[in-house]
Enzyme design. Structure first.
Site, PDB file in Angstrom:
ATOM      1  N   ARG A  17     -52.816 -17.121  14.254  1.00 45.51           N
ATOM      2  CA  ARG A  17     -52.528 -17.887  15.481  1.00 45.51           C
ATOM      3  C   ARG A  17     -51.049 -17.838  15.881  1.00 45.51           C
ATOM      4  O   ARG A  17     -50.673 -18.246  16.963  1.00 45.51           O
ATOM      5  CB  ARG A  17     -52.995 -19.339  15.321  1.00 45.51           C
ATOM      6  CG  ARG A  17     -54.486 -19.511  15.557  1.00 45.51           C
ATOM      7  CD  ARG A  17     -54.933 -20.930  15.259  1.00 45.51           C
ATOM      8  NE  ARG A  17     -54.972 -21.201  13.815  1.00 45.51           N
ATOM      9  CZ  ARG A  17     -55.047 -22.426  13.293  1.00 45.51           C
ATOM     10  NH1 ARG A  17     -55.056 -23.487  14.077  1.00 45.51           N
ATOM     11  NH2 ARG A  17     -55.092 -22.579  11.992  1.00 45.51           N
ATOM     12  N   ASN A 387      -7.219  -0.582  21.359  1.00 41.97           N
ATOM     13  CA  ASN A 387      -7.461  -0.235  19.955  1.00 41.97           C
ATOM     14  C   ASN A 387      -8.361   0.980  19.785  1.00 41.97           C
ATOM     15  O   ASN A 387      -8.499   1.494  18.698  1.00 41.97           O
ATOM     16  CB  ASN A 387      -8.064  -1.435  19.211  1.00 41.97           C
ATOM     17  CG  ASN A 387      -9.359  -1.914  19.838  1.00 41.97           C
ATOM     18  OD1 ASN A 387      -9.546  -1.804  21.061  1.00 41.97           O
ATOM     19  ND2 ASN A 387     -10.242  -2.444  19.040  1.00 41.97           N
ATOM     20  N   SER A 406       3.822 -11.219  29.121  1.00 38.91           N
ATOM     21  CA  SER A 406       2.497 -11.182  29.743  1.00 38.91           C
ATOM     22  C   SER A 406       2.152  -9.802  30.261  1.00 38.91           C
ATOM     23  O   SER A 406       3.039  -9.006  30.592  1.00 38.91           O
ATOM     24  CB  SER A 406       2.456 -12.175  30.905  1.00 38.91           C
ATOM     25  OG  SER A 406       2.581 -13.477  30.390  1.00 38.91           O
TER      26      SER A 406
END
Ligand code: UD1
Ligand code: CA
Length: 457
Positions: A17, A387, A406
């Site tokens: 079931r 990377n 930044s």
């Protein structure tokens, strides 16, 4: 812990079931296969490993259970009576035998202890656990005689209309005196609606032979809930989670809205930590004391020390976060991320295989992957470690005290030496020595009065 007790766990059935290619006892609830909860009960009650009767997907089951049980094979599922008989060669029949179902994970240890105590005190040959669920459904009905003692069990498929109305049913958990179990099992017949060897028929046999049979009624019918369908699995999952949260609250964890969190039974959380709504904590995650886990956080196998603040919407997996660090909102810590003490990883920052030393900061909008970030490093908004060169992953090393302006791209492999500065908007392709300033942007050109001249034509 009882030296004189054998435990048999019935687990050969597939569970059709569930509509699954996987056997039901290996479906997970609150982070563990449901069979684990039954194995826990067995190991808390008996000094020797239980005997598991297995059939369907036995290799997978044996692999998952490993040395936590001994195994008896039931080649064909001919009924619960037949299943118990397969365990006979592994069981010392001079002992008491507790029979559990592999698909019934919510029974409390105290309830089983009550069953065992009642069995010991009463001198019964068989004591079974019964319950009174709101809907007796397909459970076997307990037929009691005029004096109230248990007479027989009639399976739902074999029951008359009158018998179907009986509200007390068989939970499928039994304690037998071994001596009375196995001999009588060999005499069972399959003369019933399902053509199976019913373990439950033993009750009648034992009574006919003049033995005492008794029952203990479970306080809460949920303890005997069997996982037969996905709906049952969901109910079991939420009940285990409810118990997990209840236990954590007893241990000093605050939940702002306990019914909205999802927490695996494998998770630990220290006292005075506050968990906000809609948090999911999974796997081997461990959270220390005095932490705050804000709304919508998802943690998988994350080790978090004390006094850590994980802000809204953060996702972390296979990561380590040390004391007093702050993460998010909306940060993504991927596997191999390790944030040292007092590190700050802010909004929309993604990290992967990146180790941050004490007090390092990446506060806004950055990707830091395959990186070593030294203590006190400040990474400006929009910094990207480049990377991947299309073939290999390369490493970025930022030594202690480095300042990255930044909108910098760090093209790995690259190293920025201790205390060096990188000017905003740079693309860094070569190592920067300690204490240097590196700048790669083109110098700004300013043309006075240019806009006014353009308008004129
Ligand atoms: C059984 C009881 C019923 C009780 C219910 C409680 C019988 C005849 N009926 O019914 O009175 O109310 O449990 O949950 O015992 N199994 C095997 N080999 C088999 C058959 C079953 O290992 O040949 C295992 C199943 O995998 C399962 C357990 O025994 O773990 C119970 O079997 P299941 O078919 O679910 O029994 P029910 O029909 O629910
Ligand atoms: Ca059945």
């Amino acid at each position: 812990m009882n030296e004189n007790l054998e435990v048999i766990i019935l687990a050969a059935g597939l569970g059709t079931r569930m509509k699954s290619s996987k056997i039901k006892i290996l479906h997970r609830a609150a982070g563990r296969p449901i069979i684990d909860y039954v194995l826990d009960l067995a190991s808390e009650l008996s000094a020797q490993p239980p005997v598991m009767v297995i059939g369907h997907q036995r290799e997978q089951v044996q692999q998952a259970v490993d040395s936590r049980a001994r195994f008896a094979i039931q080649e064909e599922q001919l009924g619960t009576g037949h299943a118990v008989l397969q365990a006979a060669p592994h069981v010392d029949a001079a002992k008491r035998v507790l029979i559990l179902s592999g698909d019934v994970p919510l029974t409390r240890r105290e309830t089983l202890q009550r069953l065992l105590d009642e069995h010991a005190q009463s001198g019964n040959a068989l004591t079974l656990l019964t319950m009174k669920p709101p809907d007796p459904g397909m459970y076997g009905r307990i037929v009691r005689d005029d004096s109230g003692s248990v007479q027989r069990i009639v399976e739902a498929n074999d029951a008359s209309e009158d018998e179907k109305r009986i509200d007390e049913v068989n939970a499928g958990i039994y304690v037998f005196d071994g001596a009375h179990l196995f001999d009588n099992l060999r005499n069972l017949s399959t003369n019933n609606a399902q053509g199976e060897y019913y373990l439950t028929d033993l009750l009648h046999t034992l009574r006919e032979r003049g033995h005492r049979v008794g029952a203990v009624i479970a306080d809460d019918p949920i303890e005997a809930l069997g996982v037969n369908s996905r709906a049952d699995l969901a109910q079991v999952d939420s009940e285990i989670q409810r118990r997990v949260v209840e236990k954590l609250m007893r241990e000093g964890v605050t939940f702002r809205n306990p019914s909205t969190v999802v927490i695996d039974s494998t998770v630990t959380i220290g006292a005075d930590t506050v968990i906000y709504p809609f948090v999911t904590i999974e796997g081997t995650t461990r959270i220390g004391r005095d932490c705050v886990i804000e709304p919508g956080v998802h943690l998988m196998n994350v080790q978090i020390a004390d006094n850590v603040h994980v802000k809204t919407g953060t996702v972390a997996e296979d990561a380590i976060i040390e004391e007093e660090a702050s993460v998010g909102p909306y940060a993504h810590l991927r596997p191999g991320s390790k944030l040292g003490r007092k590190v700050k990883v802010g909004n929309f920052v993604e990290t992967k295989k990146a180790v941050f030393g004490e007090g390092a900061k990446a506060s806004h909008l950055s990707y830091i992957g395959d990186a070593e970030v030294g203590a006190g490093v400040n990474i400006g908004a929009g910094t990207i470690t480049c990377n991947y060169d299309g073939v290999r992953k390369n490493k970025t090393i930022l030594e202690d005290g480095v300042f990255i302006g930044s909108d910098t791209q760090l093209v790995a492999p690259v190293r920025v030496g201790r205390g060096a500065y990188v000017g905003a908007g740079s693309t860094i392709t070569k190592d920067v020595p300690p204490g240097a300033l590196a700048l790669s942007r083109t110098p700004q050109k300013t043309i006075e009065g240019w806009a006014e001249r353009k308008k004129k034509g």
